[in-house]
Design a protein around this motif. Structure first.
Motif, PDB file in Angstrom:
ATOM      1  N   ASN A  87     -27.948  18.155 -45.730  1.00 54.10           N
ATOM      2  CA  ASN A  87     -26.784  17.224 -45.778  1.00 54.10           C
ATOM      3  C   ASN A  87     -27.617  16.001 -45.932  1.00 54.10           C
ATOM      4  O   ASN A  87     -28.750  15.556 -45.490  1.00 54.10           O
ATOM      5  N   GLY A  89     -26.547  11.756 -46.508  1.00 55.37           N
ATOM      6  CA  GLY A  89     -25.854  10.426 -46.669  1.00 55.37           C
ATOM      7  C   GLY A  89     -24.542  10.492 -46.080  1.00 55.37           C
ATOM      8  O   GLY A  89     -24.279  11.628 -45.348  1.00 55.37           O
ATOM      9  N   LYS A  90     -23.847   9.617 -46.218  1.00 53.72           N
ATOM     10  CA  LYS A  90     -22.552   9.325 -45.726  1.00 53.72           C
ATOM     11  C   LYS A  90     -21.405  10.553 -46.216  1.00 53.72           C
ATOM     12  O   LYS A  90     -21.059  11.176 -45.497  1.00 53.72           O
ATOM     13  N   HIS A  91     -21.485  10.686 -47.693  1.00 53.75           N
ATOM     14  CA  HIS A  91     -20.590  12.043 -47.993  1.00 53.75           C
ATOM     15  C   HIS A  91     -21.042  13.158 -47.480  1.00 53.75           C
ATOM     16  O   HIS A  91     -20.240  14.070 -47.482  1.00 53.75           O
ATOM     17  N   GLY A  92     -22.491  13.231 -47.404  1.00 54.23           N
ATOM     18  CA  GLY A  92     -22.943  14.608 -47.103  1.00 54.23           C
ATOM     19  C   GLY A  92     -22.514  14.890 -45.483  1.00 54.23           C
ATOM     20  O   GLY A  92     -23.118  16.010 -45.121  1.00 54.23           O
ATOM     21  N   CYS A  93     -22.156  13.812 -44.780  1.00 47.10           N
ATOM     22  CA  CYS A  93     -22.022  14.133 -43.600  1.00 47.10           C
ATOM     23  C   CYS A  93     -23.455  14.183 -42.577  1.00 47.10           C
ATOM     24  O   CYS A  93     -23.701  14.978 -41.699  1.00 47.10           O
ATOM     25  N   GLN A  94     -24.400  13.540 -43.235  1.00 48.90           N
ATOM     26  CA  GLN A  94     -25.752  13.562 -42.549  1.00 48.90           C
ATOM     27  C   GLN A  94     -25.696  12.620 -41.232  1.00 48.90           C
ATOM     28  O   GLN A  94     -25.051  11.516 -41.320  1.00 48.90           O
ATOM     29  N   THR A  95     -25.975  13.208 -40.055  1.00 47.71           N
ATOM     30  CA  THR A  95     -25.721  12.498 -38.866  1.00 47.71           C
ATOM     31  C   THR A  95     -27.189  12.050 -38.339  1.00 47.71           C
ATOM     32  O   THR A  95     -27.271  11.279 -37.371  1.00 47.71           O
ATOM     33  N   LYS A 114     -14.809  22.656 -48.351  1.00 45.63           N
ATOM     34  CA  LYS A 114     -15.026  21.213 -48.088  1.00 45.63           C
ATOM     35  C   LYS A 114     -15.100  21.250 -46.682  1.00 45.63           C
ATOM     36  O   LYS A 114     -14.390  21.557 -45.856  1.00 45.63           O
TER      37      LYS A 114
END
Ligand code: AMP
Ligand code: ZN
Length: 114
Positions: A87, A89-95, A114
């Protein structure tokens, strides 16, 4: 990086369930598994995401060579199939901002949604 969760895991400052390690790569069980087997493969060299990692020498090859070694020689994953996800960045939901590759398997996975 001193304030990075996964760097702390590599250094043993935060506990993890290690499944694989070599000179360049560390792998451990994801704390919230999304499949019956769910591992995280990370480079010992800190980068924040996959786009930074690809510009950092041979790290990508090291990661996928480790995944190949682990899935072929230490599990049934290569025989039965598995999925690798990263994942970003933000849209990829990287935490967690230490590049990591999710290895998911151990059961039939569903198609992407999704
Ligand atoms: P991502 O959302 O792609 O950045 O993935 C981060 C992953 O790290 C999630 O699947 C979390 O469940 C996992 N995770 C967070 N903290 C830990 C931890 N201390 N040990 C193992 N896995 C963790
Ligand atoms: Zn880190």
């Amino acid at each position: 990086m001193s304030d990075c969760l996964f760097c702390k895991i590599i250094h043993g400052d935060i506990p993890s369930k290690k499944v694989y390690e070599n000179e360049n790569v560390y792998a451990f069980k994801d704390i919230y598994p999304q499949a019956s087997e769910h591992y995280l493969f990370i480079s010992k060299n800190h980068t924040k995401d996959v786009n930074e990692l690809v510009t950092s020498g041979n790290e990508l090859n090291h990661i996928f060579a480790a995944i190949k070694d682990f899935t072929e020689n230490e599990t049934e994953l290569a025989k039965n199939g598995f999925r690798v996800v990263t994942n970003m960045g933000k849209h990829g939901c990287q935490t967690v901002f230490h590049t990591h590759f999710h290895v998911l398997g151990g059961e039939q996975l569903s198609s992407f949604g999704k």
